[in-house]
Design a protein around this motif. Sequence first.
Motif, PDB file in Angstrom:
ATOM      1  N   THR A 199      17.889  14.318 -38.355  1.00 25.85           N
ATOM      2  CA  THR A 199      19.004  14.343 -39.294  1.00 25.85           C
ATOM      3  C   THR A 199      20.071  15.323 -38.823  1.00 25.85           C
ATOM      4  O   THR A 199      19.750  16.430 -38.385  1.00 25.85           O
ATOM      5  N   GLY A 229      21.232  15.661 -46.866  1.00 20.58           N
ATOM      6  CA  GLY A 229      21.747  14.342 -47.198  1.00 20.58           C
ATOM      7  C   GLY A 229      23.041  14.427 -47.972  1.00 20.58           C
ATOM      8  O   GLY A 229      23.877  15.307 -47.739  1.00 20.58           O
ATOM      9  N   LYS A 272      24.225  16.710 -39.984  1.00 17.38           N
ATOM     10  CA  LYS A 272      25.269  16.655 -41.012  1.00 17.38           C
ATOM     11  C   LYS A 272      26.373  17.663 -40.708  1.00 17.38           C
ATOM     12  O   LYS A 272      26.111  18.765 -40.211  1.00 17.38           O
ATOM     13  N   ASN A 300      20.847   9.907 -40.370  1.00 20.71           N
ATOM     14  CA  ASN A 300      19.404  10.093 -40.241  1.00 20.71           C
ATOM     15  C   ASN A 300      18.802   8.908 -39.503  1.00 20.71           C
ATOM     16  O   ASN A 300      19.076   7.752 -39.848  1.00 20.71           O
TER      17      ASN A 300
END
Length: 413
Positions: free
Chosen positions: A224, A146, A226, A261
């Motif tokens: 998720t 995150g 990133k 997400n």
Amino acid sequence: MKKITLFLMLFITLGSNAQEIIRTKKDNDLKLSSLPYYNYGKGLGITSPDSLFQFNIRFRIQNRVTYFDNENQDPYFEGQVRRLRLRFDGFVGNPKWLYVIQLSFGAGDVGVERTGENLNVIRDAIVYYRPSKKWQLGFGVTKLPGTRQTVNSSGALQLSDRSVNNMRFGIDRDFGFHFANLNEVKDRFSYNFKAAVTMGEGRNWTTNNPNIHVIKDDNGLSYTGKIELLPFGTFKKDGHYFEGDILREPKPKVMVSGAYNFNAKARKASGQTGDLLLEARDMSSVLLDAIAKYNGWALMATYMSRTSKDPITQNPLDATQTRAVFTGHGMDYQLSYVFPSKYELIARFSIQKVANEIRAYSPNTDQFTLGLNKYIWEHALKLQGEITNETLQYANGNSLKNWYLRFQIEVGI
């Protein structure tokens, strides 16, 4: 007795040295992308004589006292051990097979004890396969990729807690498969890719409480992804994994990142965290942040949002009972300076706007914090003081102003 004590000290020292040798030879320093903690030094480690097993132990505690003055309430003091953590890591059989365990014992970590729910002391319990320095694959429970403040250990924060936005919009820990491709180089453009496919219900959560409405349609997963960009290369000693420029970067260093997400058929108000919903809901989160450090100065800016097509859930057995997905967006701005004497001044301003559909359930929040820190042994031994002012704006036009004053000591290895 003295001889036995000296022998044990020598044994532990040799074990720690053996650990360093093996890590150097195998090019494996346990620098995993999802390690949710900052470390100064290596902790206390033992490696077996045949080099087939490695065990390392660390701990940290946060003791704090807080004075609260909330509007329409009598002022009060609160003292507590906010966090008490034990962490173990190492390898078994081959340095490419790693394990990470972290247990929590503070009241603020395990949460309120409820009938039929497990007392959740497990924060991390994950096995990694690391075939090379660039690739790692994990299975178990740990932090999702995150925002930077979420991924950073609570022991590596400049203020005593994460921002109000990270508490409500953060995706935190989850059980499943975790992947990372790391491409970090000193003084050159670097980038990392991270992903996870997980259960979507948070860290090792279970319940058999018959009084809790059980959502039948709850077989969704969480996805998720990133990307992290470091245009000027890596920070000193992985400085993008701890807040504040305590190492006083000699050259400007920057990291920008973006994460997304999607949590299908989630059961909690904030996806992996929050109160139980009355119906399963799909929800999406967008997480963007940037950090910069140079010569004692550190700047961090973050944007977080969560959306859901129909955020209000209703108990099918009682139409008057409703609960809402926490939707909306928030922004954090954090600026600090570390003096050569290791004192630090820090300011953080947070703005949180809830979606119009849930204004009846949650207020908009503005929060401003000023802090003064003294680093004795980097983040591993520090004194923290802060004052926070908070304004809550409710849908009916009412507002509340709260503030608190806090002192905290952190120590760990």
